[in-house]
Design a protein around this motif. Structure first.
Motif, PDB file in Angstrom:
ATOM      1  N   VAL A  61       0.854  -1.188   0.000  1.00  0.00           N
ATOM      2  CA  VAL A  61       0.000   0.000   0.000  1.00  0.00           C
ATOM      3  C   VAL A  61       0.893   1.241   0.000  1.00  0.00           C
ATOM      4  CG1 VAL A  61      -1.964  -1.053   1.188  1.00  0.00           C
ATOM      5  CG2 VAL A  61      -0.197   0.101   2.521  1.00  0.00           C
ATOM      6  N   ASP A  62       0.343   2.317  -0.535  1.00  0.00           N
ATOM      7  CA  ASP A  62       1.086   3.574  -0.581  1.00  0.00           C
ATOM      8  C   ASP A  62       1.074   4.195   0.815  1.00  0.00           C
ATOM      9  OD1 ASP A  62       2.055   6.117  -0.943  1.00  0.00           O
ATOM     10  OD2 ASP A  62       1.140   6.357  -2.916  1.00  0.00           O
ATOM     11  N   VAL A  63       2.145   3.926   1.577  1.00  0.00           N
ATOM     12  CA  VAL A  63       2.164   4.434   2.956  1.00  0.00           C
ATOM     13  C   VAL A  63       2.265   5.955   3.010  1.00  0.00           C
ATOM     14  CG1 VAL A  63       2.960   2.376   4.169  1.00  0.00           C
ATOM     15  CG2 VAL A  63       4.627   3.889   3.118  1.00  0.00           C
ATOM     16  N   ASP A  64       2.758   6.568   1.932  1.00  0.00           N
ATOM     17  CA  ASP A  64       2.808   8.033   1.901  1.00  0.00           C
ATOM     18  C   ASP A  64       1.402   8.628   1.934  1.00  0.00           C
ATOM     19  OD1 ASP A  64       5.487   8.151   1.971  1.00  0.00           O
ATOM     20  OD2 ASP A  64       5.776   8.782  -0.115  1.00  0.00           O
ATOM     21  N   ILE A  65       0.539   8.066   1.091  1.00  0.00           N
ATOM     22  CA  ILE A  65      -0.844   8.562   1.073  1.00  0.00           C
ATOM     23  C   ILE A  65      -1.482   8.328   2.437  1.00  0.00           C
ATOM     24  CG2 ILE A  65      -3.162   8.176   0.145  1.00  0.00           C
ATOM     25  CD1 ILE A  65      -2.059   7.675  -2.515  1.00  0.00           C
ATOM     26  N   ASP A  70      -3.752  10.170   7.545  1.00  0.00           N
ATOM     27  CA  ASP A  70      -3.816  10.068   9.006  1.00  0.00           C
ATOM     28  C   ASP A  70      -2.601   9.301   9.525  1.00  0.00           C
ATOM     29  OD1 ASP A  70      -4.291   9.692  11.648  1.00  0.00           O
ATOM     30  OD2 ASP A  70      -6.258   8.758  11.402  1.00  0.00           O
ATOM     31  N   PRO A  71      -1.610  10.004  10.086  1.00  0.00           N
ATOM     32  CA  PRO A  71      -0.406   9.319  10.556  1.00  0.00           C
ATOM     33  C   PRO A  71      -0.666   8.430  11.760  1.00  0.00           C
ATOM     34  CG  PRO A  71      -0.302  11.671  11.069  1.00  0.00           C
ATOM     35  CD  PRO A  71      -1.542  11.470  10.244  1.00  0.00           C
ATOM     36  N   GLY A  72      -1.873   8.492  12.335  1.00  0.00           N
ATOM     37  CA  GLY A  72      -2.196   7.644  13.485  1.00  0.00           C
ATOM     38  C   GLY A  72      -2.546   6.214  13.093  1.00  0.00           C
ATOM     39  N   ILE A  73      -2.772   5.974  11.804  1.00  0.00           N
ATOM     40  CA  ILE A  73      -3.118   4.624  11.339  1.00  0.00           C
ATOM     41  C   ILE A  73      -1.904   3.706  11.499  1.00  0.00           C
ATOM     42  CG2 ILE A  73      -3.708   3.279   9.248  1.00  0.00           C
ATOM     43  CD1 ILE A  73      -5.234   5.765   8.250  1.00  0.00           C
ATOM     44  N   THR A  74      -2.161   2.451  11.878  1.00  0.00           N
ATOM     45  CA  THR A  74      -1.059   1.475  11.890  1.00  0.00           C
ATOM     46  C   THR A  74      -1.328   0.424  10.820  1.00  0.00           C
ATOM     47  OG1 THR A  74      -2.195   0.320  13.664  1.00  0.00           O
ATOM     48  CG2 THR A  74      -0.343   1.698  14.296  1.00  0.00           C
ATOM     49  N   VAL A  75      -0.243  -0.088  10.259  1.00  0.00           N
ATOM     50  CA  VAL A  75      -0.354  -1.122   9.234  1.00  0.00           C
ATOM     51  C   VAL A  75       0.248  -2.406   9.807  1.00  0.00           C
ATOM     52  CG1 VAL A  75       0.291  -1.786   6.884  1.00  0.00           C
ATOM     53  CG2 VAL A  75      -0.122   0.626   7.414  1.00  0.00           C
ATOM     54  N   ASP A  76      -0.596  -3.394   9.996  1.00  0.00           N
ATOM     55  CA  ASP A  76      -0.118  -4.697  10.494  1.00  0.00           C
ATOM     56  C   ASP A  76       0.093  -5.624   9.308  1.00  0.00           C
ATOM     57  OD1 ASP A  76      -0.542  -3.641  12.975  1.00  0.00           O
ATOM     58  OD2 ASP A  76      -2.473  -4.625  13.285  1.00  0.00           O
ATOM     59  N   LYS A  86       4.570  -4.419  12.548  1.00  0.00           N
ATOM     60  CA  LYS A  86       3.603  -3.357  12.826  1.00  0.00           C
ATOM     61  C   LYS A  86       4.240  -2.048  12.357  1.00  0.00           C
ATOM     62  CE  LYS A  86       0.348  -2.630  16.657  1.00  0.00           C
ATOM     63  NZ  LYS A  86      -0.687  -3.527  16.229  1.00  0.00           N
ATOM     64  N   ARG A  87       3.709  -1.489  11.287  1.00  0.00           N
ATOM     65  CA  ARG A  87       4.319  -0.250  10.760  1.00  0.00           C
ATOM     66  C   ARG A  87       3.588   0.973  11.310  1.00  0.00           C
ATOM     67  NH1 ARG A  87       4.332  -1.575   4.422  1.00  0.00           N
ATOM     68  NH2 ARG A  87       5.450  -3.544   4.542  1.00  0.00           N
ATOM     69  N   HIS A  88       4.377   1.882  11.879  1.00  0.00           N
ATOM     70  CA  HIS A  88       3.800   3.155  12.316  1.00  0.00           C
ATOM     71  C   HIS A  88       4.096   4.187  11.251  1.00  0.00           C
ATOM     72  CE1 HIS A  88       2.604   1.895  16.326  1.00  0.00           C
ATOM     73  NE2 HIS A  88       3.641   1.082  16.253  1.00  0.00           N
ATOM     74  N   LEU A  89       3.113   4.989  10.962  1.00  0.00           N
ATOM     75  CA  LEU A  89       3.257   5.914   9.828  1.00  0.00           C
ATOM     76  C   LEU A  89       3.743   7.275  10.285  1.00  0.00           C
ATOM     77  CD1 LEU A  89      -0.019   5.047   7.946  1.00  0.00           C
ATOM     78  CD2 LEU A  89       2.241   4.042   7.664  1.00  0.00           C
ATOM     79  N   GLU A  90       4.308   7.991   9.350  1.00  0.00           N
ATOM     80  CA  GLU A  90       4.720   9.377   9.607  1.00  0.00           C
ATOM     81  C   GLU A  90       4.163  10.241   8.511  1.00  0.00           C
ATOM     82  OE1 GLU A  90       8.915   9.609   9.430  1.00  0.00           O
ATOM     83  OE2 GLU A  90       9.134   8.850  11.477  1.00  0.00           O
ATOM     84  N   LEU A  91       4.166  11.543   8.763  1.00  0.00           N
ATOM     85  CA  LEU A  91       3.793  12.456   7.676  1.00  0.00           C
ATOM     86  C   LEU A  91       4.891  12.365   6.615  1.00  0.00           C
ATOM     87  CD1 LEU A  91       2.648  15.647   9.594  1.00  0.00           C
ATOM     88  CD2 LEU A  91       1.220  14.059   8.330  1.00  0.00           C
TER      89      LEU A  91
END
Lengths: 143, 303
Positions: A61-65, A70-76, A86-91
């Motif tokens: 998935v495009d983690v940039d988008i 919403d940088p609070g979303i986590t990607v498992d 468990k990926r934590h997103l950043e701006l």
């Protein structure tokens, strides 16, 4: 309500309640032919209510988008039924063709084939500016 | 440095270098008269600006180079709908350097992404006009001999005036520079610029009173207050004279203060000020040619 565990794929967790369809659309998940579950209004200790999207396929998935939305979303990341990452997103520093410049005097309003590029200029306040005219798009304007 | 799109593209060292070259050109014009022999500059002016275009053309001719181009979009292929990207790709084959003015903000950046020769932004809408700022900087250096320890008054339309915004951004990088923002409430400097000054710890004050601010200023940068910027006619009539500089108001100013103006002037500086030694705006216009010569040399890599 019961939704099957996924074997190999992704879980997008901690989505703000009610925003999952927007994310589904931005990530163009309608183009996938695997099982995709959108779960709305799940009880959450941290958020009260949240949405979750489960994708039963190993896709990128495009983690940039996602980070911009919403940088609070986590990607498992799930492999063989187990959580392996468990990926934590950043701006993101830059986003391409996600935000559209609203300044009518900007060159993006007339130039053909020009990509809409915004860069993060103020991390603390999540402010993005058009790289061409420097007009402001406040973070979260997509949601 | 390959292009000049925004004044913030330049480091303080690069600005110093350009100013040193401009000063050397002023001292030794003959030394530079053939430096660009055989080189061509394209002036792509998608909207008219006689002053800026003539200044660039004069600069190139004084370096021994040649100039080609157009001075309004009607006489270019843009009127047929050609993109900026295509235009500069083609012009890159015909010229060694391109100077561009365009009504759309960001057009010179798009040009720089597509051209194979250096691009100079000669003004993009209300956005950037870096060679005006370089002109202002050269003038401050020549008139005051320094960039630090200055109190700079900015007077008039501080909300929409792009030359003011760029000058603030360029001068706030130097030590102990203070700003006095003199404008009607309707035309104060934008919030984002104020925030930049606060974040950088730069001292500034805001006032509506030019006469009160006058005694403390080392530089007074005048801009025009345009009628169409006001919400109503009554406010315009009430305020318009308070932002007109007269020799009477100059009585309260320091003896070595300098008055700058990007020109054209309409009525915001009365004619009797022109003879005062402190009026530096025509010398400023002259400096514009020399700093552009220095910039052309730098971008073309001519030693």
């Amino acid at each position: 309500m019961h939704i099957d565990e996924i074997k190999n794929g992704l879980v997008l967790d901690h989505i703000k309640a009610g925003k999952s369809m927007k994310i589904y659309n931005y990530l163009e998940l309608d183009k996938l032919d695997c099982v995709v579950a959108i779960i709305k209004n799940v009880s959450s200790k941290k958020m009260g209510k949240k949405d979750i999207i489960k994708i039963d396929a190993e896709i990128e998935v495009d983690v940039d988008i996602l980070g911009y939305i919403d940088p609070g979303i986590t990607v498992d990341v799930i492999k063989d039924g187990k959580l392996v990452e468990k990926r934590h997103l950043e701006l993101p520093e830059k986003v391409c063709n996600v935000i559209h410049c609203k300044n009518p005097r900007c060159i993006t309003s007339t130039e053909q084939g020009l990509q809409q590029m915004f860069k993060l200029t103020d991390k603390a306040n999540g402010i993005y500016r058009c790289i061409y005219c420097e007009s402001k798009a406040k973070h979260g304007s997509l949601l | 440095m390959k292009n000049l799109i925004s004044i913030l593209d330049l480091s303080l060292e690069e600005i110093d270098e350009l100013i040193a070259t401009a000063n050397d050109i002023i001292e030794n014009p003959v030394k530079y008269s053939e430096k660009c022999h055989g080189k061509k500059m394209a002036t792509l002016f998608f909207e008219p600006s006689t002053r800026t275009r003539l200044s660039f053309e004069a600069a190139m001719y004084e370096l021994g180079g040649n100039v080609l181009g157009f001075s309004e979009a009607n006489s270019s292929s843009a009127s047929k709908g050609e993109s900026v990207a295509d235009t500069v790709k083609v012009v890159s084959y015909y010229a060694d350097i391109i100077t561009m003015r365009h009504p759309k903000e960001g057009a010179p950046l798009v040009a720089s992404m597509n051209a194979t020769v250096p691009i100079i932004n000669a003004g993009d809408g209300g956005h950037n006009h870096p060679t005006q700022t370089l002109t202002d900087l050269l003038t401050i250096k020549r008139e005051m001999g320094r960039f630090d320890n200055l109190t700079i008054g900015l007077c008039g339309d501080l909300k929409f005036g792009r030359t003011v915004h760029s000058l603030v951004q360029a001068m706030m990088r130097y030590n102990n520079v203070k700003f006095v923002m003199i404008s009607p409430d309707e035309l104060k400097i934008p919030e984002y610029l104020k925030q930049e000054l606060i974040d950088a710890g730069v001292e500034f004050t805001e006032t509506t009173d030019l006469e009160k601010a006058m005694p403390e200023l080392d530089i007074l940068y005048m801009t025009r207050v345009q009628r169409e910027r006001f919400f109503n006619e009554a406010d315009y009539i009430r305020l318009k004279d308070s932002y007109i500089l007269t020799s009477e108001k100059l009585l309260a100013a320091k003896a070595d203060m300098r008055v700058l103006h990007p020109l054209p002037r309409v009525n915001e500086i009365s004619l009797d000020v022109d003879d005062d030694i402190r009026a530096a705006y025509f010398r400023q216009a002259c400096n514009g040619k020399y700093i552009r010569m220095a910039l052309i040399l730098k971008l073309l890599g001519v030693e």
